[in-house]
Design an enzyme around this catalytic site. Sequence first.
Site, PDB file in Angstrom:
ATOM      1  N   ASP A 352     -78.353 -18.064  30.589  1.00 43.89           N
ATOM      2  CA  ASP A 352     -77.490 -19.231  30.413  1.00 43.89           C
ATOM      3  C   ASP A 352     -76.596 -19.209  29.179  1.00 43.89           C
ATOM      4  O   ASP A 352     -75.490 -19.732  29.213  1.00 43.89           O
ATOM      5  CB  ASP A 352     -78.338 -20.505  30.393  1.00 43.89           C
ATOM      6  CG  ASP A 352     -78.817 -20.879  31.791  1.00 43.89           C
ATOM      7  OD1 ASP A 352     -78.241 -20.363  32.769  1.00 43.89           O
ATOM      8  OD2 ASP A 352     -79.763 -21.672  31.902  1.00 43.89           O
ATOM      9  N   TYR A 440     -80.009 -28.004  35.345  1.00 42.04           N
ATOM     10  CA  TYR A 440     -80.999 -28.184  34.286  1.00 42.04           C
ATOM     11  C   TYR A 440     -80.389 -28.749  33.016  1.00 42.04           C
ATOM     12  O   TYR A 440     -79.249 -28.447  32.679  1.00 42.04           O
ATOM     13  CB  TYR A 440     -81.632 -26.833  33.926  1.00 42.04           C
ATOM     14  CG  TYR A 440     -83.067 -26.721  34.359  1.00 42.04           C
ATOM     15  CD1 TYR A 440     -83.392 -26.142  35.576  1.00 42.04           C
ATOM     16  CD2 TYR A 440     -84.093 -27.222  33.554  1.00 42.04           C
ATOM     17  CE1 TYR A 440     -84.712 -26.060  35.981  1.00 42.04           C
ATOM     18  CE2 TYR A 440     -85.414 -27.135  33.968  1.00 42.04           C
ATOM     19  CZ  TYR A 440     -85.721 -26.552  35.176  1.00 42.04           C
ATOM     20  OH  TYR A 440     -87.016 -26.479  35.578  1.00 42.04           O
TER      21      TYR A 440
HETATM   22 CU   LIG Z   1     -88.163 -25.275  35.153  1.00 42.81          CU
END
Ligand SMILES: [Cu+2]
Length: 713
Positions: A352, A440
């Site tokens: 990421d 996320y």
């Molecule tokens: Cu997770």
Amino acid sequence: MEKPYSIRLLIVIIVISMAIFIFTYSRSPTENILSSNKLRSNSLINTPDHHFTDTPLHPLDPLTVPEIYNIRSILSAYAPFSSSFPSINTLSLDEPDKSQVLGWKRGDQLPPRRASVVSFLNGQTHLLNVDLDLGVVTNDVVNVGSGYPMLTTEDMTMALEVIFSELEFNKSILARGVDFNDLVCAPPSPGWFGPDEEGKRIVKVQCFSSQNTPNFYMRPIEGLTVTVDVDKREVVKLTNTGRDIPVPKETNTDYRYTTQSPFSSVGPETNPMSMEQPKGSSFTVENGHIVKWANWVFHLKPDIRAGMIISQAMVRDENGEYRSVMYKGFASELFVPYMDPDQSWYFKSYMDAGEFGLGATAMALVELNDCPRYSYYMDGVFASADGQPIIQPNMICIFESYSGDIGWRHSEIPAMGFDIRESRPKVTLIARMVASVGNYDYIFDWEFQTDGLIRVKVGLSGMLMVKATPYENLYNVSNTEDMTGTLVSENVIGVVHDHYISFHLDMDIDGPNNSFAEVNLVKEETLPGQSPRKSYLKAKRKVAKTEDDAKIKLKLYDPSEFHVFNQARKSRLGNPSGYKIVLGGTAASLLDHDDPPQLRAAFTNNQIWVTPHNKSEEWAGGLLVSQSKGEDTLAVWSAKNREIENKDIVLWYTLGFHHIPCQEDFPIMPTVSSSFELKPVNFFDRNPILNAKPTFQKDLPVCFATRSYRSAS
Ligand SMILES: [Cu+2]
Ligand SMILES: *[C@@H]1O[C@H](CO)[C@@H](O)[C@H](O)[C@H]1NC(C)=O
Ligand SMILES: *[C@@H]1O[C@H](CO)[C@@H](O)[C@H](O)[C@H]1NC(C)=O
Ligand SMILES: *[C@@H]1O[C@H](CO)[C@@H](O)[C@H](O)[C@H]1NC(C)=O
Ligand SMILES: *[C@@H]1O[C@H](CO)[C@@H](O)[C@H](O)[C@H]1NC(C)=O
């Protein structure tokens, strides 16, 4: 009402585990697209004017708006770019050498301002250095290694248009019963899995239905993956293996406050809460980036890739001396491998920080809820793909925290003849940032304590990445062994995955020359007749000579402490001044070392590494991460087994999470967090908060709530 012919298409760029860029486009895609220009002007509208006149005041201050404009004109005038301006993938301060920064004092002239630029033009990656004072490009290295730079918003937007040129894609969407108006697509990064996909920048587009819910992540169009060549602008592959898998329903997926039914007696109920600071907060932010609080001072800045960088953290000791603890600390890479070998899942092994940017995906914090009242907010100033400045407003918050914890205490039992009840509250300072990498959310906290401790915490929230399944419930699953995760809702599997956040910690305990020691607890056995005891533990110290000595895999039954210390600086009693890294909840990657995702994330092969300081070794997964083969990772650098004793060293720690999803993670996950600490060891001569003040009633305002515990009694 929408015009009947306009296609309302929410396009999402899953910066996976991923920044969301959502836009609407009409029949002619060129007409209405939110270009980066529009993005830029939109964000600048809300920008406090001062960003236009910002000037750097410290050698580590990030590039300012005027400097970014300046760099853009220097790059435009640079011959290789004169006919066509490259896309700017990242553009940030090229920090001066450490010795220059350490030698700089307030009032001195700043060292030359330089920028590092990663750009892409005609299939070539350029790593450029720009000297702002000389007004020239001083270095331009083309195509280093196998990886590509971060994709730009334009790259991703284009990939999402290209999929519609494929009739097969249209047919597949319609066959699943999804209306184009409800289609949301995301171009996650493909990882690297051998020669088939080498030599071209690709993304693997996957789509969702947002019908009746903003939480489209819970409504995947399973098994439909479109591989797009970003530079050729064409679909190279389409797989559609999920024809028989229904799109999960929208029931209970919405998480917005406005759509929840009012809290009933069943819901949790607490009264509004806030900390009192009758005299205001006790920290200051000087010159934009120098944070001073209690006995701490450090430099704090937003970063497009790391999210947030703490530099030159110093703590004042009991003699009033400000002493160096850490030169530079930041999240270097974040690896998220999913555990499903299926066609549309195997490649999900995101990096990421290097693929999407923790700062690029950090949205404005939510006042009062992300950060308490009295928080100070800092904006991020970055560059867009066309090299113009963009502002991420309120990207970092800084606040003091009192959570009711105790700094130190003792009560004496009356039998001892003393009436002693001494206690001190624990107050800390937190710098916080949240990266919303697609589904996320990663909450990063750097927390400073008056006793010299630094706690680094990562919290995980947001949405699971889920897989659709024909099964509604476990009663009709014939073989649960076939499932790669947990059924978290009807037709929705939360797939098992890991999260690894690797921190670069350039510790400078009382100066750059430090050493690393493993302090092992070993069992000693007594000799016959020596003692009623048969065994006891002894701490044995082993100083690491080279990098190999400092590659640490944790073992519960062979425990150790890990110290960074300065052998030249001794305490009053002769102990070397040091800090230890105290590891919190931790997980180790169990993937095969030869598994392609693990090769790229080889920095997770050990939990701790120590390397000699080197400006070119900052990104644990490599500088150019997208589709890289893993030839520029911490594991590769560290294989040189260089000397690290009494040298300027960098400590690397990887915080790990295994995540086996559960129903509570649906439709949005309650935060799960884990942390590690940097704790002084013989750095101070005694308890550094011995003379901390207790709090008395008179210190606090009298403001009782109408229905407080106190007034009810
Ligand atoms: Cu997770
Ligand atoms: C696919 O559908 C979109 C939206 O209706 C349309 O713009 C596009 O032309 C279609 N593609 C093909 C190849 O028919
Ligand atoms: C699973 O069980 C439900 C009843 O609980 C039934 O309605 C459904 O058809 C079953 N689905 C499958 C795929 O067997
Ligand atoms: C650090 O050690 C090196 C030798 O490894 C030495 O040349 C240098 O002067 C030392 N630096 C400091 C600040 O003590
Ligand atoms: C610094 O790191 C780069 C990249 O790993 C490497 O090529 C170079 O040799 C290193 N320099 C030193 C002095 O170790």
